[in-house]
Design a protein around this motif. Structure first.
Motif, PDB file in Angstrom:
ATOM      1  N   ARG A   1       0.831  -1.215   0.000  1.00  0.00           N
ATOM      2  CA  ARG A   1       0.000   0.000   0.000  1.00  0.00           C
ATOM      3  C   ARG A   1       0.861   1.258   0.000  1.00  0.00           C
ATOM      4  O   ARG A   1       0.425   2.312  -0.472  1.00  0.00           O
ATOM      5  N   SER A   2       2.084   1.173   0.538  1.00  0.00           N
ATOM      6  CA  SER A   2       2.948   2.349   0.593  1.00  0.00           C
ATOM      7  C   SER A   2       3.332   2.837  -0.809  1.00  0.00           C
ATOM      8  O   SER A   2       3.689   4.011  -0.981  1.00  0.00           O
ATOM      9  N   PHE A   3       3.257   1.967  -1.810  1.00  0.00           N
ATOM     10  CA  PHE A   3       3.597   2.366  -3.175  1.00  0.00           C
ATOM     11  C   PHE A   3       2.402   2.997  -3.900  1.00  0.00           C
ATOM     12  O   PHE A   3       2.543   3.470  -5.026  1.00  0.00           O
ATOM     13  N   GLY A   4       1.222   2.980  -3.256  1.00  0.00           N
ATOM     14  CA  GLY A   4       0.065   3.625  -3.835  1.00  0.00           C
ATOM     15  C   GLY A   4      -0.568   2.819  -4.955  1.00  0.00           C
ATOM     16  O   GLY A   4      -0.058   1.769  -5.366  1.00  0.00           O
TER      17      GLY A   4
ATOM     18  N   LEU B   1       5.142   5.378  -8.549  1.00  0.00           N
ATOM     19  CA  LEU B   1       5.549   4.270  -7.686  1.00  0.00           C
ATOM     20  C   LEU B   1       6.030   4.738  -6.303  1.00  0.00           C
ATOM     21  O   LEU B   1       5.614   4.209  -5.285  1.00  0.00           O
ATOM     22  N   PHE B   2       6.922   5.748  -6.270  1.00  0.00           N
ATOM     23  CA  PHE B   2       7.504   6.179  -4.989  1.00  0.00           C
ATOM     24  C   PHE B   2       6.973   7.557  -4.574  1.00  0.00           C
ATOM     25  O   PHE B   2       7.667   8.296  -3.869  1.00  0.00           O
ATOM     26  N   ALA B   3       5.766   7.902  -4.980  1.00  0.00           N
ATOM     27  CA  ALA B   3       5.238   9.239  -4.713  1.00  0.00           C
ATOM     28  C   ALA B   3       5.138   9.530  -3.220  1.00  0.00           C
ATOM     29  O   ALA B   3       5.498  10.621  -2.764  1.00  0.00           O
ATOM     30  N   HIS B   4       4.661   8.572  -2.442  1.00  0.00           N
ATOM     31  CA  HIS B   4       4.470   8.812  -1.012  1.00  0.00           C
ATOM     32  C   HIS B   4       5.810   8.859  -0.277  1.00  0.00           C
ATOM     33  O   HIS B   4       5.944   9.603   0.709  1.00  0.00           O
ATOM     34  N   PHE B   5       6.793   8.084  -0.744  1.00  0.00           N
ATOM     35  CA  PHE B   5       8.123   8.170  -0.129  1.00  0.00           C
ATOM     36  C   PHE B   5       8.749   9.538  -0.421  1.00  0.00           C
ATOM     37  O   PHE B   5       9.395  10.130   0.443  1.00  0.00           O
ATOM     38  N   LEU B   6       8.552  10.044  -1.646  1.00  0.00           N
ATOM     39  CA  LEU B   6       9.068  11.377  -1.984  1.00  0.00           C
ATOM     40  C   LEU B   6       8.381  12.455  -1.162  1.00  0.00           C
ATOM     41  O   LEU B   6       9.015  13.446  -0.778  1.00  0.00           O
ATOM     42  N   THR B   7       7.093  12.253  -0.859  1.00  0.00           N
ATOM     43  CA  THR B   7       6.376  13.205   0.007  1.00  0.00           C
ATOM     44  C   THR B   7       6.996  13.256   1.392  1.00  0.00           C
ATOM     45  O   THR B   7       7.139  14.330   1.988  1.00  0.00           O
ATOM     46  N   VAL B   8       7.356  12.085   1.901  1.00  0.00           N
ATOM     47  CA  VAL B   8       7.991  12.037   3.229  1.00  0.00           C
ATOM     48  C   VAL B   8       9.297  12.812   3.223  1.00  0.00           C
ATOM     49  O   VAL B   8       9.580  13.614   4.134  1.00  0.00           O
TER      50      VAL B   8
ATOM     51  N   GLU C   1      -0.282   7.263  13.222  1.00  0.00           N
ATOM     52  CA  GLU C   1      -1.666   7.203  13.718  1.00  0.00           C
ATOM     53  C   GLU C   1      -2.460   8.414  13.251  1.00  0.00           C
ATOM     54  O   GLU C   1      -3.641   8.297  12.894  1.00  0.00           O
ATOM     55  N   GLN C   2      -1.835   9.587  13.215  1.00  0.00           N
ATOM     56  CA  GLN C   2      -2.531  10.792  12.750  1.00  0.00           C
ATOM     57  C   GLN C   2      -2.867  10.698  11.264  1.00  0.00           C
ATOM     58  O   GLN C   2      -3.932  11.148  10.836  1.00  0.00           O
ATOM     59  N   GLN C   3      -1.949  10.124  10.480  1.00  0.00           N
ATOM     60  CA  GLN C   3      -2.217   9.974   9.051  1.00  0.00           C
ATOM     61  C   GLN C   3      -3.394   9.028   8.799  1.00  0.00           C
ATOM     62  O   GLN C   3      -4.133   9.196   7.829  1.00  0.00           O
ATOM     63  N   VAL C   4      -3.561   8.053   9.693  1.00  0.00           N
ATOM     64  CA  VAL C   4      -4.652   7.087   9.526  1.00  0.00           C
ATOM     65  C   VAL C   4      -5.974   7.648  10.047  1.00  0.00           C
ATOM     66  O   VAL C   4      -7.005   7.585   9.364  1.00  0.00           O
ATOM     67  N   SER C   5      -5.972   8.226  11.256  1.00  0.00           N
ATOM     68  CA  SER C   5      -7.227   8.595  11.904  1.00  0.00           C
ATOM     69  C   SER C   5      -7.690  10.009  11.584  1.00  0.00           C
ATOM     70  O   SER C   5      -8.895  10.283  11.614  1.00  0.00           O
TER      71      SER C   5
ATOM     72  N   TRP D   1      -3.974   6.580   4.113  1.00  0.00           N
ATOM     73  CA  TRP D   1      -3.401   5.271   4.420  1.00  0.00           C
ATOM     74  C   TRP D   1      -2.106   5.032   3.660  1.00  0.00           C
ATOM     75  O   TRP D   1      -1.192   4.372   4.164  1.00  0.00           O
ATOM     76  N   GLU D   2      -2.006   5.544   2.429  1.00  0.00           N
ATOM     77  CA  GLU D   2      -0.805   5.315   1.634  1.00  0.00           C
ATOM     78  C   GLU D   2       0.410   6.000   2.257  1.00  0.00           C
ATOM     79  O   GLU D   2       1.493   5.417   2.338  1.00  0.00           O
ATOM     80  N   LEU D   3       0.224   7.256   2.708  1.00  0.00           N
ATOM     81  CA  LEU D   3       1.336   7.955   3.339  1.00  0.00           C
ATOM     82  C   LEU D   3       1.699   7.313   4.676  1.00  0.00           C
ATOM     83  O   LEU D   3       2.884   7.202   5.018  1.00  0.00           O
TER      84      LEU D   3
END
Length: 292
Positions: free
Chosen positions: A47-50, A55-62, A248-252, A257-259
C-alpha cells in the motif's frame, strides 16, 4: 502369530516420524504468523507504493517535508537516548542482582516483573499524575520552597524520556542478569591473583564476558523504543512527536493510508538496516551478535 510392522504401516498410511511430528506441531503457529503478521506487513508495504500515483510518490512526500524528517530523526534520537540511559542504570543493578541468592534473588526478580502486570497506559497515566503542574512532584517541591513556580515536566523531552526509561528498564535488566549469572566468579579472582586491580579486571574480564547480555538488551530496548506510541503521545505532546504518533494521525485524522504505510515501511527498512549493522558491529566487538 508373528507381528509384522509393515502391515500396520500400510494400514495407517505414512509412517509417523519425528519430522512429521514437528510439522504438525509447528503448522498452527506458522499459519497464525502468516495470516496475522506477514500478510498485514505485506499489505502495508504494497500500500505504501500507492495505486493511482507514481511508484515512490508517497516516499518522496515524506522526504520533501522537513517536519516528517524531523519526526523520524527525533524517533531515532529518543530510542538511542533511552537505550543508553537504560544501559547505564541497568548495568550496575543487574550486576548486583546476579550476585544474590535465595529469597533476595526471588524478591529482586519479583520487583522487576511486577510492572508487567500493569499496562503501559496505566503506568503512563501514573507519570502524568506525578508530572502535572499541580501534581505530586511539583507540590512537594513548592511545599519545600525549592522552586517558586511549578516545573514543566510534561509535554517535553523530560517526560518522554523518564516514562520510556521506566517502561523499558526491565527489558534491559533481564538479559543483563542472565549474562552476569553465567560469568564464573573465579575469573575475577584469578585476575586479582595475577595482579590486576578491580578496574583492570572489570575492563579486561568482566565487561567482555557481559557483552552478550549488553548486545541483547541494547537491541531489544532500541528496536522496541522505535515503535513507542502511548508514552510519547501522552507525555510528549505535539512538539515531541514520534513516528508512531505521526502514522496514527495519518490514519485517523487525514485518512491517508498510503502515506501512513510509506512512513511505516520507511521505519521498518531503517530498523532492519540498523539491526543488521549493529549485529555485525557486535560480532566484531566480540559480543557474539544478536542474530546468533
Amino acid at each position: 502369530m508373528a507381528f509384522d510392522p509393515s502391515v500396520n504401516t500400510k494400514a495407517s498410511g505414512k509412517a509417523w516420524s519425528l519430522a512429521r511430528g514437528y510439522f504438525v506441531i509447528l503448522s498452527l503457529p506458522v499459519l497464525f504468523l502468516l495470516l496475522f503478521f506477514l500478510w498485514p506487513l505485506f499489505t502495508v508495504v504494497t500500500r505504501s507504493f500507492g495505486v493511482d500515483e507514481p511508484l515512490f510518490a508517497h516516499f518522496l512526500t515524506v522526504f520533501d517535508r522537513s517536519s516528517y524528517i524531523k519526526v523520524l530523526g527525533y524517533t531515532f534520537q529518543v530510542a538511542a537516548t533511552v537505550t543508553v540511559l537504560c544501559l547505564l542504570i541497568a548495568y550496575p543493578v543487574a550486576a548486583l542482582i546476579a550476585r544474590l541468592r535465595g529469597g533476595w534473588l526471588q524478591i529482586s526478580f519479583a520487583l522487576i516483573l511486577v510492572p508487567f502486570w500493569t499496562s503501559t497506559v496505566i503506568r503512563t497515566y501514573a507519570w502524568m499524575v506525578l508530572f502535572q503542574r499541580k501534581g505530586v512532584i511539583n507540590g512537594f517541591l513548592l511545599d519545600l520552597g525549592l522552586v517558586d513556580e511549578p516545573l514543566r515536566l510534561m509535554h517535553n523531552n523530560i517526560g518522554v524520556h523518564i516514562g520510556m526509561v521506566h517502561i523499558m528498564l526491565p527489558f534491559m535488566l533481564l538479559p543483563l542478569i542472565s549474562a552476569f549469572r553465567n560469568i564464573d566468579p573465579s575469573f575475577m579472582r584469578a585476575a586479582g591473583v595475577l595482579g590486576a586491580n578491580p578496574v583492570r579486571a572489570f575492563w579486561h574480564v568482566y565487561l567482555p564476558l557481559s557483552m552478550p547480555g549488553v548486545s541483547a538488551g541494547v537491541a531489544l530496548v532500541f528496536i522496541t523504543s522505535l515503535g513507542f506510541y502511548i508514552t510519547p503521545a501522552l507525555l510528549g505532546g505535539a512538539q515531541n512527536m514520534m513516528v508512531a504518533v505521526l502514522i496514527e494521525q495519518q490514519v485517523s485524522i487525514t485518512v491517508n493510508w498510503e502515506l501512513a504505510s510509506a512512513l511505516a515501511t520507511l521505519l521498518l527498512l531503517l530498523t532492519v538496516a540498523l539491526y543488521i549493522l549493529y549485529d555485525r558491529v557486535a560480532r566484531r566487538a566480540g559480543a557474539g551478535g544478536v542474530l546468533e
